[in-house]
Design a protein around this motif. Structure first.
Motif, mmCIF file in Angstrom:
data_model
loop_
_atom_site.group_PDB
_atom_site.id
_atom_site.type_symbol
_atom_site.label_atom_id
_atom_site.label_comp_id
_atom_site.label_asym_id
_atom_site.label_seq_id
_atom_site.Cartn_x
_atom_site.Cartn_y
_atom_site.Cartn_z
ATOM 1 N N GLU A 138 8.820 -0.240 88.042
ATOM 2 C CA GLU A 138 9.098 -1.549 88.843
ATOM 3 C C GLU A 138 10.231 -2.176 88.185
ATOM 4 O O GLU A 138 10.757 -1.664 86.865
ATOM 5 N N ARG A 139 10.500 -3.096 88.669
ATOM 6 C CA ARG A 139 11.938 -3.989 88.214
ATOM 7 C C ARG A 139 11.778 -4.354 86.763
ATOM 8 O O ARG A 139 12.409 -4.331 85.881
ATOM 9 N N GLU A 140 10.541 -5.027 86.311
ATOM 10 C CA GLU A 140 10.213 -5.624 85.068
ATOM 11 C C GLU A 140 10.263 -4.228 84.037
ATOM 12 O O GLU A 140 10.802 -4.309 83.215
ATOM 13 N N ASP A 141 9.770 -3.082 84.534
ATOM 14 C CA ASP A 141 10.025 -1.751 83.699
ATOM 15 C C ASP A 141 11.579 -1.495 83.197
ATOM 16 O O ASP A 141 11.736 -1.094 82.401
ATOM 17 N N ALA A 142 12.233 -1.625 84.388
ATOM 18 C CA ALA A 142 13.300 -1.039 84.462
ATOM 19 C C ALA A 142 14.213 -2.223 83.461
ATOM 20 O O ALA A 142 14.946 -1.370 82.591
ATOM 21 N N LEU B 294 17.253 2.090 89.030
ATOM 22 C CA LEU B 294 15.912 2.648 88.394
ATOM 23 C C LEU B 294 14.723 2.235 89.008
ATOM 24 O O LEU B 294 14.103 3.024 89.278
ATOM 25 N N SER B 295 14.654 1.270 89.694
ATOM 26 C CA SER B 295 13.357 0.663 90.476
ATOM 27 C C SER B 295 13.610 1.566 91.809
ATOM 28 O O SER B 295 12.270 1.961 92.347
ATOM 29 N N ALA B 296 14.714 2.229 92.188
ATOM 30 C CA ALA B 296 14.627 2.988 93.541
ATOM 31 C C ALA B 296 14.411 4.331 93.293
ATOM 32 O O ALA B 296 14.002 5.047 94.216
ATOM 33 N N SER B 297 14.537 4.925 91.907
ATOM 34 C CA SER B 297 14.196 6.265 91.879
ATOM 35 C C SER B 297 12.899 6.535 91.987
ATOM 36 O O SER B 297 11.972 6.317 91.365
ATOM 37 N N ARG B 298 12.848 7.663 92.966
ATOM 38 C CA ARG B 298 11.549 8.135 93.249
ATOM 39 C C ARG B 298 11.126 9.065 91.904
ATOM 40 O O ARG B 298 9.889 9.048 91.785
ATOM 41 N N LYS B 299 12.091 9.716 91.130
ATOM 42 C CA LYS B 299 11.389 10.609 90.253
ATOM 43 C C LYS B 299 10.883 9.553 88.956
ATOM 44 O O LYS B 299 9.890 9.884 88.473
ATOM 45 N N PRO C 38 10.853 6.076 73.639
ATOM 46 C CA PRO C 38 9.563 6.907 74.515
ATOM 47 C C PRO C 38 10.530 7.799 75.253
ATOM 48 O O PRO C 38 11.717 7.348 75.876
ATOM 49 N N GLU C 39 10.002 8.778 75.820
ATOM 50 C CA GLU C 39 10.698 9.681 76.752
ATOM 51 C C GLU C 39 10.855 9.039 77.863
ATOM 52 O O GLU C 39 11.998 9.460 78.526
ATOM 53 N N TRP C 40 10.198 8.191 78.702
ATOM 54 C CA TRP C 40 10.547 7.784 79.737
ATOM 55 C C TRP C 40 11.757 6.717 79.827
ATOM 56 O O TRP C 40 12.509 6.494 80.836
ATOM 57 N N ILE C 41 12.001 6.236 78.615
ATOM 58 C CA ILE C 41 13.109 5.241 78.481
ATOM 59 C C ILE C 41 14.419 6.398 78.381
ATOM 60 O O ILE C 41 15.524 5.935 78.824
ATOM 61 N N LEU C 42 14.395 7.279 77.767
ATOM 62 C CA LEU C 42 15.287 8.311 77.492
ATOM 63 C C LEU C 42 15.578 8.719 78.852
ATOM 64 O O LEU C 42 16.762 9.139 79.141
ATOM 65 N N GLU C 43 14.555 8.958 79.831
ATOM 66 C CA GLU C 43 14.966 9.620 81.019
ATOM 67 C C GLU C 43 15.524 8.400 81.831
ATOM 68 O O GLU C 43 16.490 8.909 82.727
ATOM 69 N N CYS C 44 15.512 7.341 81.665
ATOM 70 C CA CYS C 44 16.060 6.379 82.079
ATOM 71 C C CYS C 44 17.567 6.158 81.865
ATOM 72 O O CYS C 44 18.648 6.105 82.623
ATOM 73 N N SER D 59 30.277 3.361 83.276
ATOM 74 C CA SER D 59 29.688 2.212 83.154
ATOM 75 C C SER D 59 29.044 1.865 84.427
ATOM 76 O O SER D 59 29.410 2.615 85.588
ATOM 77 N N ILE D 60 28.309 0.796 84.492
ATOM 78 C CA ILE D 60 27.321 0.570 85.699
ATOM 79 C C ILE D 60 26.944 -1.010 85.419
ATOM 80 O O ILE D 60 26.561 -1.316 84.256
ATOM 81 N N GLU D 61 27.099 -1.679 86.777
ATOM 82 C CA GLU D 61 26.583 -3.017 86.613
ATOM 83 C C GLU D 61 25.223 -3.287 86.210
ATOM 84 O O GLU D 61 24.150 -2.410 86.744
ATOM 85 N N TYR D 62 24.632 -4.249 85.478
ATOM 86 C CA TYR D 62 23.456 -4.347 85.228
ATOM 87 C C TYR D 62 22.604 -4.569 86.295
ATOM 88 O O TYR D 62 21.506 -3.861 86.240
ATOM 89 N N GLU D 63 22.788 -5.439 87.143
ATOM 90 C CA GLU D 63 22.025 -5.468 88.317
ATOM 91 C C GLU D 63 21.769 -4.077 89.191
ATOM 92 O O GLU D 63 20.654 -3.803 89.505
ATOM 93 N N ALA D 64 22.883 -3.494 89.409
ATOM 94 C CA ALA D 64 22.888 -2.303 89.870
ATOM 95 C C ALA D 64 22.128 -1.131 89.234
ATOM 96 O O ALA D 64 21.233 -0.418 89.844
ATOM 97 N N ALA D 65 22.173 -1.269 87.837
ATOM 98 C CA ALA D 65 21.197 -0.355 86.929
ATOM 99 C C ALA D 65 19.827 -0.652 87.262
ATOM 100 O O ALA D 65 18.888 0.389 87.375
ATOM 101 N N VAL D 66 19.505 -1.933 87.343
ATOM 102 C CA VAL D 66 18.030 -2.084 87.509
ATOM 103 C C VAL D 66 17.500 -1.477 88.961
ATOM 104 O O VAL D 66 16.439 -1.096 89.060
ATOM 105 N N ASP D 67 18.487 -1.859 89.994
ATOM 106 C CA ASP D 67 18.260 -1.482 91.262
ATOM 107 C C ASP D 67 17.890 0.057 91.401
ATOM 108 O O ASP D 67 16.982 0.381 91.871
#
Length: 94
Positions: free
Chosen positions: A57-61, A48-53, A12-18, A38-46
């Protein structure tokens, strides 16, 4: 993996945007294997969750990261996500 034809539907487009978002926020690394991003997994989740664009939610990330790992956009070493194709605009034709 991006650009390969196969029986699976495109992501899906939203996953490609991630992916694009994380790819642009990943750090350059240099090691004995070579260089890349590279990026650490938890930093990636954080991130994505913090992005206003993206407004995830964390589970979606976490879901998006799981799909990106499954499709080979990232590979995981310990708790680090490494970008497999950092210099290619590969996502839009998946």
């Amino acid at each position: 993996m991006p650009g390969l034809d196969g029986p699976r539907p495109p992501l899906p487009e939203w996953i490609l945007e991630c992916y694009e978002y994380l790819r642009s926020h990943a750090d350059e690394r240099a090691d004995e294997v070579g260089s890349g991003r590279s990026i650490e997994y938890e930093a990636a989740v954080d991130s994505l969750s913090a992005s206003r664009k993206l407004m995830l939610e964390r589970e979606d990330a976490k879901y998006a990261l799981a799909r990106l790992l499954e499709r080979g956009y990232f590979y995981e070493v310990d708790d680090e996500l490494r970008v497999t194709m950092p210099d290619q605009d590969c996502c839009r034709n998946n």
